[in-house]
Design a protein around this motif. Structure first.
Motif, short mmCIF file in Angstrom:
data_model
loop_
_atom_site.label_atom_id
_atom_site.label_comp_id
_atom_site.label_asym_id
_atom_site.label_seq_id
_atom_site.Cartn_x
_atom_site.Cartn_y
_atom_site.Cartn_z
N ALA A 169 36.24 44.29 51.34
CA ALA A 169 37.65 43.98 51.54
C ALA A 169 38.19 43.07 50.45
CB ALA A 169 37.84 43.34 52.92
N LEU A 170 37.37 42.10 50.03
CA LEU A 170 37.79 41.23 48.93
C LEU A 170 37.93 42.00 47.62
CD1 LEU A 170 35.76 37.92 49.44
CD2 LEU A 170 38.22 38.23 49.62
N ASP A 171 37.03 42.94 47.39
CA ASP A 171 37.10 43.74 46.17
C ASP A 171 38.39 44.53 46.10
OD1 ASP A 171 34.69 42.75 45.37
OD2 ASP A 171 33.53 44.50 45.99
N LYS A 172 38.89 44.97 47.25
CA LYS A 172 40.14 45.73 47.27
C LYS A 172 41.36 44.83 47.10
CE LYS A 172 38.29 49.36 50.28
NZ LYS A 172 38.38 50.03 51.60
N ALA A 173 41.23 43.57 47.53
CA ALA A 173 42.38 42.66 47.50
C ALA A 173 42.49 41.87 46.20
CB ALA A 173 42.31 41.70 48.68
N LEU A 174 41.39 41.67 45.50
CA LEU A 174 41.38 40.83 44.31
C LEU A 174 41.30 41.67 43.04
CD1 LEU A 174 38.87 38.09 45.51
CD2 LEU A 174 41.36 37.95 45.48
N PRO A 175 41.83 41.17 41.93
CA PRO A 175 41.69 41.88 40.64
C PRO A 175 40.25 41.84 40.15
CG PRO A 175 42.78 39.76 40.33
CD PRO A 175 42.66 39.95 41.81
N MET A 176 39.61 43.00 40.11
CA MET A 176 38.18 43.06 39.83
C MET A 176 37.83 42.62 38.41
SD MET A 176 36.23 43.68 42.32
CE MET A 176 37.30 42.44 43.06
N ASP A 177 38.67 42.99 37.44
CA ASP A 177 38.38 42.57 36.06
C ASP A 177 38.29 41.06 35.95
OD1 ASP A 177 38.37 45.21 35.37
OD2 ASP A 177 40.43 45.24 34.64
N TRP A 178 39.19 40.40 36.65
CA TRP A 178 39.23 38.94 36.62
C TRP A 178 38.03 38.34 37.35
CZ3 TRP A 178 41.50 35.30 40.49
CH2 TRP A 178 41.60 34.00 39.97
N MET A 179 37.69 38.87 38.52
CA MET A 179 36.58 38.34 39.29
C MET A 179 35.24 38.61 38.61
SD MET A 179 37.75 36.66 41.81
CE MET A 179 36.15 36.36 42.56
N GLU A 180 35.11 39.74 37.93
CA GLU A 180 33.85 40.04 37.26
C GLU A 180 33.60 39.10 36.09
OE1 GLU A 180 34.05 44.13 36.27
OE2 GLU A 180 33.73 44.82 38.33
N ARG A 181 34.67 38.60 35.47
CA ARG A 181 34.49 37.61 34.42
C ARG A 181 34.04 36.27 35.01
NH1 ARG A 181 39.47 39.99 32.58
NH2 ARG A 181 39.13 41.26 30.70
N ILE A 182 34.53 35.95 36.20
CA ILE A 182 34.15 34.69 36.83
C ILE A 182 32.73 34.77 37.39
CG2 ILE A 182 34.69 33.13 38.74
CD1 ILE A 182 37.60 33.89 38.41
N ASP A 183 32.40 35.89 38.04
CA ASP A 183 31.09 36.04 38.67
C ASP A 183 30.51 37.40 38.30
OD1 ASP A 183 28.85 35.73 40.22
OD2 ASP A 183 29.83 36.31 42.09
N PRO A 184 29.84 37.51 37.15
CA PRO A 184 29.29 38.81 36.74
C PRO A 184 28.13 39.27 37.61
CG PRO A 184 28.59 37.08 35.22
CD PRO A 184 29.59 36.46 36.14
#
Length: 263
Positions: A169-184
């Motif tokens: 659910a978080l993956d659908k709600a948050l920008p993945m490109d941005w989150m993957e840079r924060i937590d690869p």
């Protein structure tokens, strides 16, 4: 010399009213109070971010430092490191503010509604940092739960299913490109590779056979004794953050293949 004295005569200085002077003094005091409060919030946020970052780096690099032999170290060492940095930076800030702090022991004045509004506004910065860190933590725990659910299949426990669905659910709600840079570590390709490793000797699913033909992936999944040992012990979090997975993630072609593989 006469011209200089003439320039310093009071008659040549622009006159301002008493009300204007009072307003300017009040505005200057208000600006200084806002700057002081903002600096306090900013330094507090930086201390919190620095301690959290140190804890994350220690947790991330602990396998490379030989911290896999005792599983409890993966929690204790990062917590101690982050807490130590937090206390150290707080002590440094307290020492730096000591000459400017109140020394009369009097009660602090009550905050006005305007000051509370400014505090609330500037509190959005540390709040955003905490929310981002919380989302990254949930995605990391959800990735581990997703691996566990994949390995256990229909026998997966309810809490693992719930956390994995929360991560989705978080993956659908948050920008993945941005989150993957924060937590690869919660990257979809990395989680897929960790799933294949966690299967151990059970063999990959049929749709993963083309991916397993890649030598680097096959070496990690089938022939690395340390990763096989972690898989047998069910230490999926250690598999996910193992530095040996970084070499595969550094190859854009392999990363794309793993990202397109939906397990």
């Amino acid at each position: 010399m006469k011209e200089l004295l003439a320039a310093l005569e009071l008659d040549t200085i622009p006159q301002i009213s008493l009300g204007t002077a009072a307003f300017l003094i009040f505005a200057a005091c208000g600006i200084l109070a806002v700057i002081r409060g903002f600096l306090r919030l900013l330094t507090g946020s930086l201390v919190l971010c620095a301690s959290g970052f140190v804890a994350y780096v220690v947790w991330r690099r602990l396998p490379a430092l030989g911290g896999e032999s005792m599983p409890w170290l993966s929690i204790a060492v990062p917590v101690v490191a982050g807490l130590g940095v937090f206390l150290l930076l707080r002590s440094v800030l307290r020492f730096a503010r000591a000459p400017f702090s109140r020394s009369d022991g009097g009660d602090a004045p009550r905050r006005s509604w305007g000051r509370r509004a400014w505090t609330l506004l500037f509190s959005l910065v540390p709040t955003s940092v905490l929310l981002t860190g919380g989302a990254a933590a949930v995605r990391n725990f959800g990735s581990v739960a997703e691996i566990r659910r994949f390995v256990d299949g229909s026998k997966a426990e309810d809490h693992s299913v719930f956390i994995a669905e929360l991560k989705g659910a978080l993956d659908k709600a948050l920008p993945m490109d941005w989150m993957e840079r924060i937590d690869p570590l919660a990257d979809e390709a990395r989680v897929t590779l960790a799933k294949l490793i966690a299967l151990g000797g059970a063999g990959p699913p049929p749709k993963a056979v083309p991916v397993m033909e890649e030598p680097e992936i096959r070496q990690l999944v089938a022939h690395d004794p340390e990763l096989r040992k972690l898989a047998k012990q069910g230490r999926y979090a250690d598999i996910l953050r193992d530095p040996r997975l970084d070499h595969v993630m550094a190859d854009p072609d392999l990363k794309r293949m793993l990202g397109d593989l939906r397990l």
